[in-house]
Design an enzyme around this catalytic site. Structure first.
Site, PDB file in Angstrom:
ATOM      1  N   HIS A   1      53.524  23.892  69.107  1.00 22.19           N
ATOM      2  CA  HIS A   1      53.956  24.821  68.056  1.00 22.19           C
ATOM      3  C   HIS A   1      52.755  25.466  67.361  1.00 22.19           C
ATOM      4  O   HIS A   1      51.635  24.989  67.485  1.00 22.19           O
ATOM      5  CB  HIS A   1      54.811  24.106  66.998  1.00 22.19           C
ATOM      6  CG  HIS A   1      56.223  23.851  67.453  1.00 22.19           C
ATOM      7  ND1 HIS A   1      56.580  22.709  68.134  1.00 22.19           N
ATOM      8  CD2 HIS A   1      57.357  24.590  67.339  1.00 22.19           C
ATOM      9  CE1 HIS A   1      57.875  22.752  68.417  1.00 22.19           C
ATOM     10  NE2 HIS A   1      58.374  23.884  67.948  1.00 22.19           N
TER      11      HIS A   1
ATOM     12  N   LYS B   1      53.043  24.853  61.393  1.00 22.32           N
ATOM     13  CA  LYS B   1      54.105  23.839  61.371  1.00 22.32           C
ATOM     14  C   LYS B   1      53.594  22.546  60.743  1.00 22.32           C
ATOM     15  O   LYS B   1      52.534  22.040  61.132  1.00 22.32           O
ATOM     16  CB  LYS B   1      54.622  23.581  62.789  1.00 22.32           C
ATOM     17  CG  LYS B   1      55.833  22.647  62.829  1.00 22.32           C
ATOM     18  CD  LYS B   1      56.568  22.721  64.137  1.00 22.32           C
ATOM     19  CE  LYS B   1      57.730  21.754  64.219  1.00 22.32           C
ATOM     20  NZ  LYS B   1      58.787  22.043  63.238  1.00 22.32           N
TER      21      LYS B   1
END
Ligand SMILES: NC(=O)C1=CN([C@@H]2O[C@H](COP(=O)(O)OP(=O)(O)OC[C@H]3O[C@@H](n4cnc5c(N)ncnc54)[C@H](OP(=O)(O)O)[C@@H]3O)[C@@H](O)[C@H]2O)C=CC1
Ligand SMILES: O=C(O)C1=N[C@H](C(=O)O)C[C@H](O)C1
Length: 251
Positions: free
Chosen positions: A143, A147
């Protein structure tokens, strides 16, 4: 017309949802809730549910795992459902959410894309065949560098789906640096990569003797999650209290 309150409206996902709903003739955002007041929206934005008296049909939540009780109390007081997309919720918070689903419909999915729902079934099928054949199972998720929770909610949901096939006998291994031992058979390794603007990748690796099978999903834009969330927001109003999943909507 589905009237939506959007929690986390000023965040990355909130902004994508707002754009998608604006182009949708059958849905409208009637209010936003966000602790961050850094944007001007086309709907009223409140810092908390306590300050909001707007009537709606459903709440979409893409925010953070804090003050979940406040959102549940608001939804219960209006008798409306919640499409709960926030990840990183604690066991205690999940228990409170389960409890609330006795009173209101709650649609919870760590990943609102159709693709993840499909590969979850493929992964379960592969586990059924390959675990008995001695294949080791590892999950790698990647990700963007903004995040904050790790591993991703989706990686945990995939691990749970795999473990369900394995009678919940496998343990999750998040970090191998502490022990100098070979992996045990009954474990699922889960690794998180964070960098750049990667939208979201989930790879389940079945590693056997001299061969490896990989099942992977790649999201190329946040719109895949947003579209699923808006679809769920249209699906939920009028449903009886209970916990709903992607499979309920797709079936
Ligand atoms: N289920 C799915 O398909 C997907 C789930 N997600 C999950 O959704 C969540 C949000 O993701 P993303 O949009 O990228 O994150 P962002 O941090 O960009 O957005 C979250 C927004 O919510 C705000 N916020 C934080 N706490 C509260 C609160 N108590 N009440 C109201 N607003 C609050 C944040 O403010 P501030 O910045 O000031 O903290 C921010 O504006 C994450 O948990 C993520 O993992 C993301 C994509 C897909
Ligand atoms: O934070 C994100 O961006 C994402 N979070 C979800 C998760 O934690 O699984 C889903 C998606 O991969 C994007």
């Amino acid at each position: 017309m589905t009237n939506i309150i959007l929690r986390g409206c000023n965040g990355k996902m909130g902004q994508v949802i707002a754009d998608i709903v604006e182009a949708d003739d059958d849905a409208v955002i009637v209010a936003g809730i966000d602790v961050s007041q850094n944007r001007v929206a086309k709907f009223p934005v409140y810092q908390s549910f306590q300050k909001c008296n707007v009537k709606a049909d459903v709440i979409i939540d893409f925010s953070a795992p804090v003050n979940v009780e406040e959102m549940l109390d608001f939804a219960k007081s209006q008798g409306i459902g919640i499409v709960l997309c926030t990840t990183g919720l604690s066991k205690e918070q999940l228990a409170i959410i389960d409890e609330a689903s006795r009173e209101i419909p709650i649609f919870r999915s760590a990943n609102m894309s159709m693709g993840i729902n499909l590969i979850t079934k493929l992964v379960q099928e592969a586990t059924y065949i390959l675990a008995d054949a001695g294949y080791d199972i590892e999950i790698v998720e990647r990700h963007h560098n903004k995040k904050v929770d790790a591993p991703s909610g989706t990686a945990l949901a995939l691990a749970d789906a795999i473990n369900q096939v394995l009678n919940n006998e496998y343990e999750y291994k998040f970090d191998r640096s502490a022990d100098r031992v070979a992996r045990s058979k009954k474990e699922i390794g889960i690794s998180a990569v964070r960098g750049g603007t990667i939208v979201g990748e989930h790879e389940v690796i079945f590693a056997g003797t001299d061969e490896v099978i990989e099942i992977k999903h790649t999201a190329y834009s946040k719109a895949v999650f947003a579209k699923g969330a808006v679809q769920a927001a249209k699906f939920l109003p009028g449903k009886p209290a209970g916990m709903y999943r992607m499979s309920d909507m797709m079936d």
